[in-house]
Design a protein around this motif. Structure first.
Motif, PDB file in Angstrom:
ATOM      1  N   PRO A  15       0.807  -1.233   0.000  1.00  0.00           N
ATOM      2  CA  PRO A  15       0.000   0.000   0.000  1.00  0.00           C
ATOM      3  C   PRO A  15       0.834   1.274   0.000  1.00  0.00           C
ATOM      4  CG  PRO A  15      -0.143  -1.156   2.115  1.00  0.00           C
ATOM      5  CD  PRO A  15       0.496  -2.096   1.147  1.00  0.00           C
ATOM      6  N   LEU A  16       1.976   1.260   0.676  1.00  0.00           N
ATOM      7  CA  LEU A  16       2.809   2.468   0.703  1.00  0.00           C
ATOM      8  C   LEU A  16       3.416   2.758  -0.658  1.00  0.00           C
ATOM      9  CD1 LEU A  16       4.618   2.259   4.160  1.00  0.00           C
ATOM     10  CD2 LEU A  16       2.634   3.630   3.496  1.00  0.00           C
ATOM     11  N   PHE A  17       3.572   1.740  -1.502  1.00  0.00           N
ATOM     12  CA  PHE A  17       4.070   1.960  -2.853  1.00  0.00           C
ATOM     13  C   PHE A  17       3.141   2.893  -3.615  1.00  0.00           C
ATOM     14  CE2 PHE A  17       3.630   0.694  -7.346  1.00  0.00           C
ATOM     15  CZ  PHE A  17       4.888   1.020  -7.815  1.00  0.00           C
ATOM     16  N   TRP A  18       1.831   2.703  -3.445  1.00  0.00           N
ATOM     17  CA  TRP A  18       0.866   3.532  -4.169  1.00  0.00           C
ATOM     18  C   TRP A  18       0.794   4.942  -3.602  1.00  0.00           C
ATOM     19  CZ3 TRP A  18      -0.347   1.746  -8.663  1.00  0.00           C
ATOM     20  CH2 TRP A  18      -0.274   0.367  -8.880  1.00  0.00           C
ATOM     21  N   VAL A  19       1.014   5.077  -2.307  1.00  0.00           N
ATOM     22  CA  VAL A  19       1.084   6.412  -1.714  1.00  0.00           C
ATOM     23  C   VAL A  19       2.300   7.158  -2.256  1.00  0.00           C
ATOM     24  CG1 VAL A  19       1.374   7.707   0.437  1.00  0.00           C
ATOM     25  CG2 VAL A  19      -0.112   5.681   0.383  1.00  0.00           C
ATOM     26  N   GLU A  20       3.437   6.471  -2.275  1.00  0.00           N
ATOM     27  CA  GLU A  20       4.660   7.090  -2.795  1.00  0.00           C
ATOM     28  C   GLU A  20       4.532   7.413  -4.282  1.00  0.00           C
ATOM     29  OE1 GLU A  20       7.605   4.225  -1.843  1.00  0.00           O
ATOM     30  OE2 GLU A  20       7.677   4.743   0.299  1.00  0.00           O
ATOM     31  N   LEU A  21       3.893   6.514  -5.045  1.00  0.00           N
ATOM     32  CA  LEU A  21       3.719   6.754  -6.472  1.00  0.00           C
ATOM     33  C   LEU A  21       2.864   7.993  -6.717  1.00  0.00           C
ATOM     34  CD1 LEU A  21       4.334   5.598  -9.292  1.00  0.00           C
ATOM     35  CD2 LEU A  21       2.178   4.343  -9.155  1.00  0.00           C
ATOM     36  N   SER A  22       1.827   8.184  -5.905  1.00  0.00           N
ATOM     37  CA  SER A  22       0.982   9.371  -6.033  1.00  0.00           C
ATOM     38  C   SER A  22       1.781  10.639  -5.740  1.00  0.00           C
ATOM     39  CB  SER A  22      -0.216   9.279  -5.085  1.00  0.00           C
ATOM     40  OG  SER A  22      -1.023   8.176  -5.397  1.00  0.00           O
ATOM     41  N   LEU A  23       2.678  10.573  -4.764  1.00  0.00           N
ATOM     42  CA  LEU A  23       3.520  11.726  -4.459  1.00  0.00           C
ATOM     43  C   LEU A  23       4.487  12.028  -5.604  1.00  0.00           C
ATOM     44  CD1 LEU A  23       4.320  11.073  -0.682  1.00  0.00           C
ATOM     45  CD2 LEU A  23       2.863  12.869  -1.637  1.00  0.00           C
ATOM     46  N   VAL A  24       5.013  10.984  -6.217  1.00  0.00           N
ATOM     47  CA  VAL A  24       5.887  11.179  -7.382  1.00  0.00           C
ATOM     48  C   VAL A  24       5.117  11.855  -8.513  1.00  0.00           C
ATOM     49  CG1 VAL A  24       7.182   9.989  -9.203  1.00  0.00           C
ATOM     50  CG2 VAL A  24       7.426   9.263  -6.822  1.00  0.00           C
ATOM     51  N   CYS A  28       5.808  15.228 -10.769  1.00  0.00           N
ATOM     52  CA  CYS A  28       5.989  15.129 -12.215  1.00  0.00           C
ATOM     53  C   CYS A  28       4.901  15.875 -12.993  1.00  0.00           C
ATOM     54  CB  CYS A  28       6.010  13.659 -12.646  1.00  0.00           C
ATOM     55  SG  CYS A  28       7.405  12.719 -11.975  1.00  0.00           S
ATOM     56  N   PHE A  29       3.701  15.903 -12.464  1.00  0.00           N
ATOM     57  CA  PHE A  29       2.573  16.540 -13.149  1.00  0.00           C
ATOM     58  C   PHE A  29       2.100  17.737 -12.323  1.00  0.00           C
ATOM     59  CE2 PHE A  29       2.481  11.970 -14.117  1.00  0.00           C
ATOM     60  CZ  PHE A  29       2.664  12.011 -15.498  1.00  0.00           C
ATOM     61  N   ARG A  30       2.799  18.852 -12.498  1.00  0.00           N
ATOM     62  CA  ARG A  30       2.568  20.006 -11.648  1.00  0.00           C
ATOM     63  C   ARG A  30       1.164  20.590 -11.801  1.00  0.00           C
ATOM     64  NH1 ARG A  30       8.309  23.386 -11.791  1.00  0.00           N
ATOM     65  NH2 ARG A  30       9.622  21.638 -11.019  1.00  0.00           N
ATOM     66  N   LYS A  31       0.591  20.481 -12.998  1.00  0.00           N
ATOM     67  CA  LYS A  31      -0.754  21.015 -13.198  1.00  0.00           C
ATOM     68  C   LYS A  31      -1.791  20.241 -12.397  1.00  0.00           C
ATOM     69  CE  LYS A  31       0.084  22.868 -17.849  1.00  0.00           C
ATOM     70  NZ  LYS A  31      -0.348  22.853 -19.276  1.00  0.00           N
ATOM     71  N   ARG A  32      -1.469  19.009 -12.044  1.00  0.00           N
ATOM     72  CA  ARG A  32      -2.390  18.162 -11.281  1.00  0.00           C
ATOM     73  C   ARG A  32      -1.847  17.898  -9.872  1.00  0.00           C
ATOM     74  NH1 ARG A  32      -7.356  16.988 -13.899  1.00  0.00           N
ATOM     75  NH2 ARG A  32      -6.998  17.118 -16.146  1.00  0.00           N
ATOM     76  N   ARG A  33      -0.965  18.785  -9.421  1.00  0.00           N
ATOM     77  CA  ARG A  33      -0.286  18.548  -8.152  1.00  0.00           C
ATOM     78  C   ARG A  33      -1.281  18.390  -7.001  1.00  0.00           C
ATOM     79  NH1 ARG A  33       4.674  22.243  -6.553  1.00  0.00           N
ATOM     80  NH2 ARG A  33       5.544  20.911  -8.181  1.00  0.00           N
ATOM     81  N   LYS A  34      -2.244  19.299  -6.909  1.00  0.00           N
ATOM     82  CA  LYS A  34      -3.206  19.237  -5.801  1.00  0.00           C
ATOM     83  C   LYS A  34      -4.000  17.932  -5.840  1.00  0.00           C
ATOM     84  CE  LYS A  34      -3.814  24.226  -5.167  1.00  0.00           C
ATOM     85  NZ  LYS A  34      -4.783  25.351  -5.163  1.00  0.00           N
ATOM     86  N   LEU A  35      -4.347  17.500  -7.053  1.00  0.00           N
ATOM     87  CA  LEU A  35      -5.094  16.256  -7.185  1.00  0.00           C
ATOM     88  C   LEU A  35      -4.297  15.079  -6.650  1.00  0.00           C
ATOM     89  CD1 LEU A  35      -7.369  14.459  -8.288  1.00  0.00           C
ATOM     90  CD2 LEU A  35      -6.161  14.453 -10.492  1.00  0.00           C
ATOM     91  N   TRP A  36      -3.031  14.983  -7.066  1.00  0.00           N
ATOM     92  CA  TRP A  36      -2.227  13.830  -6.666  1.00  0.00           C
ATOM     93  C   TRP A  36      -1.854  13.878  -5.189  1.00  0.00           C
ATOM     94  CZ3 TRP A  36      -2.560   9.684  -9.175  1.00  0.00           C
ATOM     95  CH2 TRP A  36      -2.724   9.684 -10.565  1.00  0.00           C
ATOM     96  N   ILE A  37      -1.665  15.081  -4.644  1.00  0.00           N
ATOM     97  CA  ILE A  37      -1.426  15.184  -3.203  1.00  0.00           C
ATOM     98  C   ILE A  37      -2.669  14.734  -2.445  1.00  0.00           C
ATOM     99  CG2 ILE A  37      -1.081  16.805  -1.307  1.00  0.00           C
ATOM    100  CD1 ILE A  37       0.814  18.367  -3.080  1.00  0.00           C
ATOM    101  N   GLY A  38      -3.832  15.133  -2.960  1.00  0.00           N
ATOM    102  CA  GLY A  38      -5.078  14.697  -2.347  1.00  0.00           C
ATOM    103  C   GLY A  38      -5.244  13.187  -2.402  1.00  0.00           C
ATOM    104  N   VAL A  39      -4.873  12.592  -3.541  1.00  0.00           N
ATOM    105  CA  VAL A  39      -4.936  11.130  -3.676  1.00  0.00           C
ATOM    106  C   VAL A  39      -4.002  10.472  -2.664  1.00  0.00           C
ATOM    107  CG1 VAL A  39      -4.377   9.194  -5.189  1.00  0.00           C
ATOM    108  CG2 VAL A  39      -5.636  11.156  -6.092  1.00  0.00           C
ATOM    109  N   SER A  40      -2.798  11.007  -2.506  1.00  0.00           N
ATOM    110  CA  SER A  40      -1.831  10.450  -1.551  1.00  0.00           C
ATOM    111  C   SER A  40      -2.368  10.486  -0.131  1.00  0.00           C
ATOM    112  CB  SER A  40      -0.517  11.231  -1.622  1.00  0.00           C
ATOM    113  OG  SER A  40       0.060  11.165  -2.905  1.00  0.00           O
ATOM    114  N   LEU A  41      -2.919  11.634   0.246  1.00  0.00           N
ATOM    115  CA  LEU A  41      -3.454  11.762   1.601  1.00  0.00           C
ATOM    116  C   LEU A  41      -4.661  10.851   1.811  1.00  0.00           C
ATOM    117  CD1 LEU A  41      -3.187  15.639   2.094  1.00  0.00           C
ATOM    118  CD2 LEU A  41      -1.735  13.868   3.087  1.00  0.00           C
TER     119      LEU A  41
END
Length: 259
Positions: A15-24, A28-41
């Motif tokens: 499970p932590l692999f997917w959290v880390e992948l979302s943070l990566v 990498c995708f700055r325009k979607r940064r908030k989305l991916w940070i939200g997914v990680s959290l």
């Protein structure tokens, strides 16, 4: 090959692999940064939440069988491996993990006369350990330390996965009980692993009674508790890893025709 693929899937379903992948992805995708940070959290909250994790684990596990519900005496209790560590050093002693109830509970059944023979199954799954021992031999050694005589012990030491446990156990029992009535078999493994193990033994042509142990969940009827609902737990993440491994294993075995 299947063994190495399963080990790779263990990594992919951490499970932590997917959290880390979302943070990566958030980097990498700055325009979607908030989305991916939200997914990680969001993923971190779900994976570390004891209440939600316990509920899912409770629904997946095969639940405990009271000893009083076991009818008569069983000829063999099959002890699935997975609770020893063959890679630890120094190798002049035995190392166990929390799944050791897979051995202790059938030992109890033997002591009270519910089981005639204890069958340990499992080869050396630590391919890079350099340890020539096997899981089953380690279990046999432990049972001897506990006073179980050789006449009550059986061993299958070639299996590297649950399907091989079932197939090799069937071959062994067919030789031992040739010309005799089919043995009554008690299958002992962790509650979270029982669905896959039981399906493997059924597919191999063995009738078994499930005797799950090593439970990772608690009954959900104990009333509302606030702390596990809001306080994260590292143990919850571990349980998700177990669940992902079992789900992936169950689906893989279905695809391969093992169950």
């Amino acid at each position: 090959m299947f063994f190495f693929i399963s080990k790779f899937l263990d990594f992919m379903f951490d499970p932590l692999f997917w959290v880390e992948l979302s943070l990566v992805f958030s980097v990498c995708f700055r325009k979607r940064r908030k989305l991916w940070i939200g997914v990680s959290l969001g993923l971190l909250f779900i994976f570390s939440n004891p209440t939600f994790t316990n509920y899912v684990m409770y629904k997946w596990e095969v639940h405990a069988v009271p000893i009083k519900d076991l009818e008569g005496e069983y000829d063999v209790a099959v002890i699935m491996g997975g609770f020893t560590d063959l890679s630890m050093e120094p190798n002049d002693r035995i190392y166990l993990n929390r799944s050791v109830d897979r051995m202790m509970h059938p030992l109890q059944l033997y002591r009270i006369g519910k089981v005639k023979h204890l069958l340990a199954t499992g080869g050396n799954t630590e391919a890079d350990s350099g340890n020539g021992s096997t899981e089953s031999q380690t279990v046999i050694t432990l049972l001897k330390y506990c006073g179980v005589p050789d006449s009550a012990l059986l061993q299958e030491n070639k299996s590297l996965n649950s399907r091989q446990n079932a197939v090799n156990t069937k071959a062994l029992l067919e030789k031992l009980y040739a010309g005799k009535p089919a043995p009554r078999i008690l299958l002992v493994t962790s509650g979270f692993h029982m669905r896959r193990a039981r399906a493997c033994f059924k597919a191999a042509g063995l009738r078994v009674t499930a005797y799950p142990t090593d439970f990772r969940s608690r009954a959900t009827n104990g009333g509302f508790r606030l702390k596990p609902l809001i306080i994260p737990s590292a143990g919850a993440i571990d349980n998700w890893q177990l669940l992902f491994h079992e789900w992936a294993g169950y689906v893989s075995y279905k695809i391969m025709g093992y169950i």
